[in-house]
Motif scaffolding. Structure first.
Motif, mmCIF file in Angstrom:
data_model
loop_
_atom_site.group_PDB
_atom_site.id
_atom_site.type_symbol
_atom_site.label_atom_id
_atom_site.label_comp_id
_atom_site.label_asym_id
_atom_site.label_seq_id
_atom_site.Cartn_x
_atom_site.Cartn_y
_atom_site.Cartn_z
ATOM 1 N N VAL A 1 36.010 -58.396 -8.426
ATOM 2 C CA VAL A 1 35.060 -58.920 -8.982
ATOM 3 C C VAL A 1 33.551 -58.342 -9.022
ATOM 4 O O VAL A 1 32.695 -57.765 -9.806
ATOM 5 C CB VAL A 1 34.723 -60.632 -9.089
ATOM 6 N N GLN A 2 33.523 -58.094 -7.558
ATOM 7 C CA GLN A 2 32.328 -57.424 -7.147
ATOM 8 C C GLN A 2 32.005 -55.877 -7.638
ATOM 9 O O GLN A 2 30.983 -55.690 -8.193
ATOM 10 C CB GLN A 2 32.072 -57.638 -5.678
ATOM 11 N N GLN A 3 33.225 -55.369 -7.573
ATOM 12 C CA GLN A 3 33.414 -54.056 -7.936
ATOM 13 C C GLN A 3 33.125 -53.967 -9.505
ATOM 14 O O GLN A 3 32.460 -52.814 -9.971
ATOM 15 C CB GLN A 3 34.479 -53.402 -7.381
ATOM 16 N N LYS A 4 33.592 -54.658 -10.176
ATOM 17 C CA LYS A 4 33.396 -54.608 -11.622
ATOM 18 C C LYS A 4 32.190 -54.916 -12.090
ATOM 19 O O LYS A 4 31.324 -54.265 -12.949
ATOM 20 C CB LYS A 4 34.266 -55.834 -12.092
ATOM 21 N N MET A 5 31.240 -55.861 -11.317
ATOM 22 C CA MET A 5 29.925 -56.245 -11.564
ATOM 23 C C MET A 5 29.038 -55.026 -11.184
ATOM 24 O O MET A 5 28.044 -54.397 -12.029
ATOM 25 C CB MET A 5 29.379 -57.469 -10.951
ATOM 26 N N GLU A 6 29.349 -54.359 -10.075
ATOM 27 C CA GLU A 6 28.693 -53.159 -9.850
ATOM 28 C C GLU A 6 28.774 -51.983 -10.887
ATOM 29 O O GLU A 6 27.683 -51.222 -11.135
ATOM 30 C CB GLU A 6 28.942 -52.652 -8.416
ATOM 31 N N SER B 1 25.717 -50.281 -12.926
ATOM 32 C CA SER B 1 25.329 -48.987 -12.907
ATOM 33 C C SER B 1 25.484 -48.208 -14.449
ATOM 34 O O SER B 1 24.678 -47.414 -14.642
ATOM 35 C CB SER B 1 26.352 -48.183 -12.031
ATOM 36 N N GLN B 2 26.223 -48.873 -15.322
ATOM 37 C CA GLN B 2 26.255 -48.366 -16.870
ATOM 38 C C GLN B 2 25.275 -48.909 -17.430
ATOM 39 O O GLN B 2 24.676 -48.039 -18.048
ATOM 40 C CB GLN B 2 27.625 -48.913 -17.421
ATOM 41 N N HIS B 3 24.741 -50.062 -17.087
ATOM 42 C CA HIS B 3 23.619 -50.639 -17.833
ATOM 43 C C HIS B 3 22.356 -49.878 -17.258
ATOM 44 O O HIS B 3 21.340 -49.357 -18.420
ATOM 45 C CB HIS B 3 23.395 -52.239 -17.698
ATOM 46 N N GLN B 4 22.308 -49.534 -16.215
ATOM 47 C CA GLN B 4 21.180 -48.834 -15.450
ATOM 48 C C GLN B 4 21.085 -47.246 -16.322
ATOM 49 O O GLN B 4 20.113 -46.819 -16.804
ATOM 50 C CB GLN B 4 21.141 -48.782 -14.086
ATOM 51 N N LYS C 1 22.461 -46.688 -18.975
ATOM 52 C CA LYS C 1 22.149 -46.538 -20.447
ATOM 53 C C LYS C 1 20.582 -46.881 -20.891
ATOM 54 O O LYS C 1 20.146 -46.079 -21.699
ATOM 55 C CB LYS C 1 22.761 -47.753 -21.111
ATOM 56 N N GLN C 2 19.831 -47.779 -19.684
ATOM 57 C CA GLN C 2 18.617 -47.879 -20.036
ATOM 58 C C GLN C 2 17.683 -46.616 -19.767
ATOM 59 O O GLN C 2 16.599 -46.471 -20.390
ATOM 60 C CB GLN C 2 18.301 -49.034 -19.040
ATOM 61 N N GLN C 3 18.170 -45.864 -18.792
ATOM 62 C CA GLN C 3 17.609 -44.679 -18.283
ATOM 63 C C GLN C 3 17.614 -43.610 -19.548
ATOM 64 O O GLN C 3 16.560 -43.033 -19.815
ATOM 65 C CB GLN C 3 18.074 -44.021 -17.008
ATOM 66 N N SER C 4 18.839 -43.530 -20.181
ATOM 67 C CA SER C 4 18.995 -42.529 -21.419
ATOM 68 C C SER C 4 18.139 -42.991 -22.213
ATOM 69 O O SER C 4 17.464 -42.442 -23.269
ATOM 70 C CB SER C 4 20.158 -42.417 -21.728
ATOM 71 N N THR C 5 17.987 -44.400 -22.581
ATOM 72 C CA THR C 5 17.046 -44.988 -23.740
ATOM 73 C C THR C 5 15.756 -44.481 -23.302
ATOM 74 O O THR C 5 14.942 -44.253 -24.367
ATOM 75 C CB THR C 5 17.271 -46.260 -23.795
ATOM 76 N N THR C 6 15.209 -44.676 -22.472
ATOM 77 C CA THR C 6 13.867 -44.449 -21.799
ATOM 78 C C THR C 6 13.484 -43.191 -22.204
ATOM 79 O O THR C 6 12.524 -42.842 -22.677
ATOM 80 C CB THR C 6 13.661 -44.930 -20.384
ATOM 81 N N GLN C 7 14.559 -42.157 -21.587
ATOM 82 C CA GLN C 7 14.165 -41.029 -22.072
ATOM 83 C C GLN C 7 14.177 -40.487 -23.380
ATOM 84 O O GLN C 7 13.255 -39.638 -23.548
ATOM 85 C CB GLN C 7 15.193 -40.006 -21.050
ATOM 86 N N ASN C 8 14.820 -40.936 -24.148
ATOM 87 C CA ASN C 8 14.732 -40.756 -25.520
ATOM 88 C C ASN C 8 13.748 -41.160 -26.257
ATOM 89 O O ASN C 8 13.201 -40.658 -27.085
ATOM 90 C CB ASN C 8 15.982 -41.234 -26.117
ATOM 91 N N THR C 9 13.205 -42.418 -26.013
ATOM 92 C CA THR C 9 11.767 -43.084 -26.268
ATOM 93 C C THR C 9 10.813 -41.995 -25.942
ATOM 94 O O THR C 9 9.858 -41.862 -26.692
ATOM 95 C CB THR C 9 11.636 -44.397 -25.703
ATOM 96 N N PHE C 10 10.611 -41.589 -24.797
ATOM 97 C CA PHE C 10 9.742 -40.713 -23.985
ATOM 98 C C PHE C 10 9.613 -39.413 -24.861
ATOM 99 O O PHE C 10 8.555 -39.005 -25.372
ATOM 100 C CB PHE C 10 9.748 -40.516 -22.682
ATOM 101 N N GLN C 11 10.773 -38.797 -25.205
ATOM 102 C CA GLN C 11 10.830 -37.515 -26.138
ATOM 103 C C GLN C 11 10.545 -38.012 -27.288
ATOM 104 O O GLN C 11 9.833 -37.031 -27.927
ATOM 105 C CB GLN C 11 12.245 -37.120 -26.282
ATOM 106 N N SER C 12 10.680 -39.043 -28.045
ATOM 107 C CA SER C 12 10.228 -39.197 -29.448
ATOM 108 C C SER C 12 8.753 -39.414 -29.391
ATOM 109 O O SER C 12 8.186 -39.206 -30.541
ATOM 110 C CB SER C 12 11.109 -40.607 -29.883
ATOM 111 N N LYS C 13 8.368 -39.856 -28.422
ATOM 112 C CA LYS C 13 6.731 -40.283 -28.335
ATOM 113 C C LYS C 13 6.210 -38.859 -28.117
ATOM 114 O O LYS C 13 5.003 -38.529 -28.714
ATOM 115 C CB LYS C 13 6.127 -41.060 -27.260
ATOM 116 N N VAL C 14 6.561 -37.864 -27.560
ATOM 117 C CA VAL C 14 6.212 -36.598 -27.323
ATOM 118 C C VAL C 14 6.216 -35.720 -28.586
ATOM 119 O O VAL C 14 5.204 -34.994 -29.138
ATOM 120 C CB VAL C 14 6.883 -35.957 -26.126
#
Length: 87
Positions: free
Chosen positions: A42-47, A51-54, A56-69
């Motif tokens: 269960v712990q491994q699955k949560m980790e 990591s997948q959520h992080q 995804k969040q980092q790629s979304t942040t990068q896309n948002t930054f690029q679209s603002k530029v």
């Protein structure tokens, strides 16, 4: 026809009691090990999910930054006209 005997009944009850206590004994030995393995899975699955959520969040942040530029041009449809009612 086979008749049930008192000795056979006692023998059957002794087997039932013996298997019951043997099962309880083995459960006390193996239950913590099984629970530890289940908790580690269960712990491994949560980790993995974190990591997948992080990622995804980092790629979304990068896309948002690029679209603002590089802002996209908006289509001009036409002028907005405000109409008033005449009484």
């Amino acid at each position: 026809m086979i008749e049930a005997s008192f000795a056979g009944l006692l023998k059957t009850l002794a087997y039932i009691v013996l298997f019951y206590y043997l099962f309880k004994f083995l459960l006390r030995i193996f239950a913590p090990i099984l629970m530890q393995k289940a908790m580690s899975k269960v712990q491994q699955k949560m980790e993995d999910q974190m990591s997948q959520h992080q990622n995804k969040q980092q790629s979304t942040t990068q896309n948002t930054f690029q679209s603002k530029v590089n802002p996209k041009e908006k289509k001009k449809v036409g002028e907005y006209i405000d109409y008033e009612e005449v009484d």
